[in-house]
Design a protein around this motif. Structure first.
Motif, PDB file in Angstrom:
ATOM      1  N   THR A 153      38.371  49.459  42.522  1.00 11.53           N
ATOM      2  CA  THR A 153      38.584  48.903  43.867  1.00 11.53           C
ATOM      3  C   THR A 153      39.723  49.612  44.602  1.00 11.53           C
ATOM      4  N   GLY A 154      40.188  50.726  44.074  1.00 16.53           N
ATOM      5  CA  GLY A 154      41.318  51.403  44.716  1.00 16.53           C
ATOM      6  C   GLY A 154      42.575  50.548  44.630  1.00 16.53           C
ATOM      7  N   ASP A 155      42.783  49.955  43.465  1.00 16.50           N
ATOM      8  CA  ASP A 155      43.937  49.087  43.189  1.00 16.50           C
ATOM      9  C   ASP A 155      44.052  47.914  44.166  1.00 16.50           C
ATOM     10  N   ALA A 156      42.926  47.278  44.445  1.00 13.01           N
ATOM     11  CA  ALA A 156      42.935  46.134  45.370  1.00 13.01           C
ATOM     12  C   ALA A 156      43.096  44.799  44.632  1.00 13.01           C
ATOM     13  N   VAL A 157      43.326  44.834  43.314  1.00  9.94           N
ATOM     14  CA  VAL A 157      43.442  43.568  42.575  1.00  9.94           C
ATOM     15  C   VAL A 157      44.790  42.913  42.894  1.00  9.94           C
ATOM     16  N   THR A 158      44.713  41.696  43.434  1.00  9.87           N
ATOM     17  CA  THR A 158      45.935  40.968  43.796  1.00  9.87           C
ATOM     18  C   THR A 158      46.332  40.010  42.684  1.00  9.87           C
ATOM     19  N   SER A 159      45.349  39.378  42.060  1.00  9.26           N
ATOM     20  CA  SER A 159      45.618  38.417  40.979  1.00  9.26           C
ATOM     21  C   SER A 159      44.606  38.642  39.871  1.00  9.26           C
ATOM     22  N   PHE A 160      45.054  38.409  38.645  1.00  5.92           N
ATOM     23  CA  PHE A 160      44.144  38.538  37.506  1.00  5.92           C
ATOM     24  C   PHE A 160      44.615  37.545  36.458  1.00  5.92           C
ATOM     25  N   GLU A 161      44.015  36.360  36.501  1.00  3.32           N
ATOM     26  CA  GLU A 161      44.497  35.220  35.710  1.00  3.32           C
ATOM     27  C   GLU A 161      43.512  34.891  34.598  1.00  3.32           C
ATOM     28  N   PHE A 162      44.039  34.714  33.402  1.00  2.90           N
ATOM     29  CA  PHE A 162      43.209  34.436  32.219  1.00  2.90           C
ATOM     30  C   PHE A 162      43.179  32.934  31.942  1.00  2.90           C
ATOM     31  N   LEU A 163      41.990  32.406  31.666  1.00  7.34           N
ATOM     32  CA  LEU A 163      41.861  30.988  31.305  1.00  7.34           C
ATOM     33  C   LEU A 163      41.003  30.866  30.054  1.00  7.34           C
ATOM     34  N   PRO A 164      41.526  30.321  28.970  1.00  6.77           N
ATOM     35  CA  PRO A 164      40.664  30.040  27.822  1.00  6.77           C
ATOM     36  C   PRO A 164      39.795  28.818  28.134  1.00  6.77           C
ATOM     37  N   ARG A 165      38.743  28.640  27.382  1.00 11.36           N
ATOM     38  CA  ARG A 165      37.827  27.512  27.623  1.00 11.36           C
ATOM     39  C   ARG A 165      38.571  26.174  27.739  1.00 11.36           C
TER      40      ARG A 165
ATOM     41  N   ARG B 132      42.931  40.529  55.183  1.00 15.63           N
ATOM     42  CA  ARG B 132      41.800  40.112  56.030  1.00 15.63           C
ATOM     43  C   ARG B 132      40.517  39.993  55.221  1.00 15.63           C
ATOM     44  N   THR B 133      40.461  40.662  54.103  1.00 16.65           N
ATOM     45  CA  THR B 133      39.304  40.508  53.216  1.00 16.65           C
ATOM     46  C   THR B 133      39.841  40.077  51.855  1.00 16.65           C
ATOM     47  N   VAL B 134      39.394  38.914  51.422  1.00 12.40           N
ATOM     48  CA  VAL B 134      39.877  38.372  50.143  1.00 12.40           C
ATOM     49  C   VAL B 134      38.653  37.930  49.346  1.00 12.40           C
ATOM     50  N   GLU B 135      38.484  38.504  48.169  1.00 14.28           N
ATOM     51  CA  GLU B 135      37.280  38.200  47.367  1.00 14.28           C
ATOM     52  C   GLU B 135      37.677  37.761  45.957  1.00 14.28           C
ATOM     53  N   PRO B 136      37.572  36.472  45.679  1.00 16.61           N
ATOM     54  CA  PRO B 136      37.850  36.016  44.319  1.00 16.61           C
ATOM     55  C   PRO B 136      36.565  35.969  43.485  1.00 16.61           C
ATOM     56  N   ALA B 137      36.708  36.207  42.205  1.00 13.80           N
ATOM     57  CA  ALA B 137      35.563  36.080  41.293  1.00 13.80           C
ATOM     58  C   ALA B 137      36.012  35.343  40.046  1.00 13.80           C
ATOM     59  N   PHE B 138      35.142  34.483  39.556  1.00 15.85           N
ATOM     60  CA  PHE B 138      35.406  33.764  38.300  1.00 15.85           C
ATOM     61  C   PHE B 138      34.478  34.376  37.264  1.00 15.85           C
ATOM     62  N   VAL B 139      35.081  34.986  36.250  1.00 12.95           N
ATOM     63  CA  VAL B 139      34.311  35.832  35.337  1.00 12.95           C
ATOM     64  C   VAL B 139      34.454  35.323  33.910  1.00 12.95           C
ATOM     65  N   ALA B 140      33.327  35.081  33.254  1.00 11.46           N
ATOM     66  CA  ALA B 140      33.387  34.733  31.831  1.00 11.46           C
ATOM     67  C   ALA B 140      33.542  36.026  31.038  1.00 11.46           C
ATOM     68  N   VAL B 141      34.500  36.023  30.098  1.00 11.24           N
ATOM     69  CA  VAL B 141      34.740  37.227  29.281  1.00 11.24           C
ATOM     70  C   VAL B 141      34.704  36.834  27.802  1.00 11.24           C
TER      71      VAL B 141
ATOM     72  N   LEU C 175      30.691  27.640  36.317  1.00 13.40           N
ATOM     73  CA  LEU C 175      29.529  28.258  35.662  1.00 13.40           C
ATOM     74  C   LEU C 175      28.696  27.172  34.978  1.00 13.40           C
ATOM     75  N   ASP C 176      27.391  27.491  34.739  1.00 17.09           N
ATOM     76  CA  ASP C 176      26.534  26.409  34.264  1.00 17.09           C
ATOM     77  C   ASP C 176      26.451  26.280  32.745  1.00 17.09           C
ATOM     78  N   ARG C 177      27.202  27.113  32.034  1.00 20.27           N
ATOM     79  CA  ARG C 177      27.325  26.872  30.591  1.00 20.27           C
ATOM     80  C   ARG C 177      28.717  27.312  30.145  1.00 20.27           C
ATOM     81  N   PRO C 178      29.203  26.771  29.030  1.00 22.81           N
ATOM     82  CA  PRO C 178      30.567  27.108  28.614  1.00 22.81           C
ATOM     83  C   PRO C 178      30.672  28.500  27.995  1.00 22.81           C
ATOM     84  N   TYR C 179      31.819  29.146  28.207  1.00 24.99           N
ATOM     85  CA  TYR C 179      32.130  30.424  27.561  1.00 24.99           C
ATOM     86  C   TYR C 179      33.513  30.308  26.924  1.00 24.99           C
TER      87      TYR C 179
END
Ligand code: MLT
Ligand code: ZN
Length: 483
Positions: A252-264, A226-235, A281-285
């Protein structure tokens, strides 16, 4: 075609026609064509007949005929295999068995958190049946609109939510399977506990139709998120991504459902080739993580927890920037970018793929070593190493160097596989984390599996399919291969 067929195959075709009738037999070349070429276009086979049974009894009848006559059968789902697992051999002597007409949802039991479906249901149909009962079926893949649940189980598909819910195998309560000789195992129980001897069900999951044909499955359901929060994070890099994963799981009390890595480069390929995909995002990482947390509660605090975790990560240098989705449309856009990486890579030209897994904590070292090994073979190769970091599963793919010829590049495939798989072995990893073996990786399997494991696999094959009619030439290597 039938004039050149071996008598046994011609006889099987005739008898299957009599059992299934015209509605259950595709023979016209135009109708058969889609069944002859695999998704990646690596193989082109031939077949005198695509049998399309409408029931388990039909499948049993087809297999009994083929068993009696010693004719090979290739089970076929949505044709999304990356390894040619559902494509008939070029000899033209194998009958294709399509499950597409078997697409009934047999039962949804919301109280038991389970449902029972025919193998030919599309994955999206299974998801929708669960949702209609206010339940959730968590298997999710880029190809979910065309892959079939029977194929997902036969290949033990992984996908985007395996971190929280497990892979296809973990979602199965019971199976109905037709054996090579047409006998049926009715194992469609919906029990969570059943300690009554050998676990036959798990033999057929991941066997890619070489031990039996899965015709129906009883599957686990979950409360609907019922609560789903995605974030796009530059690392900064893979090392930071792995640390961020552990931190986010804990915070998050083990609430991570997906954790996907994307290179530039994954962002570049999708924004370049896939309509409607834009860099969030407004600049490349250098690299990014698409992280999604969810819970079955209405829980506004989850978003603040995620925001707090990411702020702290930015402060500590584990993250460089982040954007949280503000709407369902933004969430869909983030996932569209992630799910269209294969499409973006395909449009960029030839690629050499590795679907590997290593323990999550070893990913940074693995990436460094495998990158060096690949570049030693093709110095200008473009690494597109992305995927399911939460599961330790990377699609360690390499795209053709800019402006170079695809065929010349693909000539390096074997050397690259050898090099990358050698490193995988050192980490006790897997050379096929979620795409299966099919025809493509049989020889690699021979090198990767222990002697004893291969012997046991062959003994099981011999016991269940003594005539070797089920999907021959797939999964199991030739007896003298490897080593
Ligand atoms: C993915 O995660 O996108 C798929 O498994 C496909 C791929 O390897 O390219
Ligand atoms: Zn994947």
């Amino acid at each position: 075609m039938s004039s050149t067929l071996p008598a046994s195959v011609a006889s099987a075709v005739e008898r299957i026609r009599a059992v299934l009738g015209p509605a259950g037999c595709l023979e016209d070349p135009a109708d058969v064509e889609p069944y002859l070429v695999d998704f990646r276009r690596l193989y082109r086979g031939a077949t005198p007949l695509v049998a399309c049974p409408a029931s388990t009894a039909d499948v049993a009848a087809v297999l009994a005929i083929c068993h009696e006559l010693g004719v090979a059968v290739v089970p076929h789902g949505g044709n999304t295999s990356y390894c040619g697992g559902a494509t008939p051999h070029e000899s033209g002597d194998e009958i294709v068995l399509s499950l597409r007409r078997m697409n009934r949802v047999r039962e949804v039991d919301a109280g038991n958190f389970s449902l029972t479906v025919d193998a030919g249901c599309l994955l999206t149909e299974v998801q929708a049946a669960a949702e209609a009962a206010d339940r959730y079926f968590p298997l999710a893949l880029g190809s979910e609109g065309s892959c079939q649940i029977g194929g997902n189980l036969a290949t033990n598909a992984g996908g985007l939510n395996a971190l929280r819910y497990g892979v296809a195998r973990d979602l199965v309560l019971g199976l109905e399977v037709v054996l090579a000789d047409g006998r049926v195992i009715d194992g469609l129980s919906s029990l969570r506990k059943d300690n009554t001897g050998y676990d036959l069900r798990n033999l057929f999951i991941g066997a890619e139709g070489t031990l039996g044909v899965i015709t129906a499955a009883s599957l686990k359901l979950f409360p609907r998120p019922r609560t789903v929060e995605p974030a796009f994070v530059a690392v900064p890099d893979m090392g930071a991504a792995v640390q961020l994963l552990a931190r986010t799981r804990a915070a998050t009390g083990d609430a991570v459902t997906s954790f996907e890595f994307l290179p530039r480069i994954a962002v570049e390929l999708t924004t370049r080739h896939v309509p409607g995909v834009a860099d969030p995002l407004d600049r490349p990482y250098e690299a990014y993580v698409l992280c999604e947390v969810s819970t079955a509660r209405d829980d506004p605090a989850l978003r603040s927890l995620l925001e707090g975790t990411l702020e702290q990560a930015i402060h500590d240098g584990l993250a460089l920037d982040a954007v949280l989705a503000e709407s369902l449309a933004q969430r869909a856009a983030l996932w569209r970018m992630r799910e269209s990486v294969p499409e973006g890579q395909r449009a960029e030209g030839a690629s050499i793929k590795h679907d590997v897994s290593v323990p999550v904590a070893a990913l940074p070292r693995f990436v460094a070593e495998a990158t060096a090994a690949v570049l030693a073979i093709v110095p200008a190769g473009r690494l597109v190493a992305y995927g399911h970091v939460g599961d330790g599963n990377l699609h360690f793919n390499v795209s053709v160097p800019l402006g170079e010829d695809g065929t010349a590049f693909l000539a390096h495939a074997e050397a690259m596989h050898e090099a990358v798989h050698g490193i995988v072995r050192r980490y006790r990893g897997s050379i096929s984390a979620e795409h299966g073996i099919g025809r493509l990786k049989r020889e690699a399997l021979a090198r990767h599996k222990g002697h004893v494991e291969l012997e046991v696999m062959r003994a099981i094959k011999q016991a269940l399919d003594p005539k070797g009619i089920l999907n021959p030439g797939k999964v199991l290597p030739e007896p003298d291969a490897g080593r």
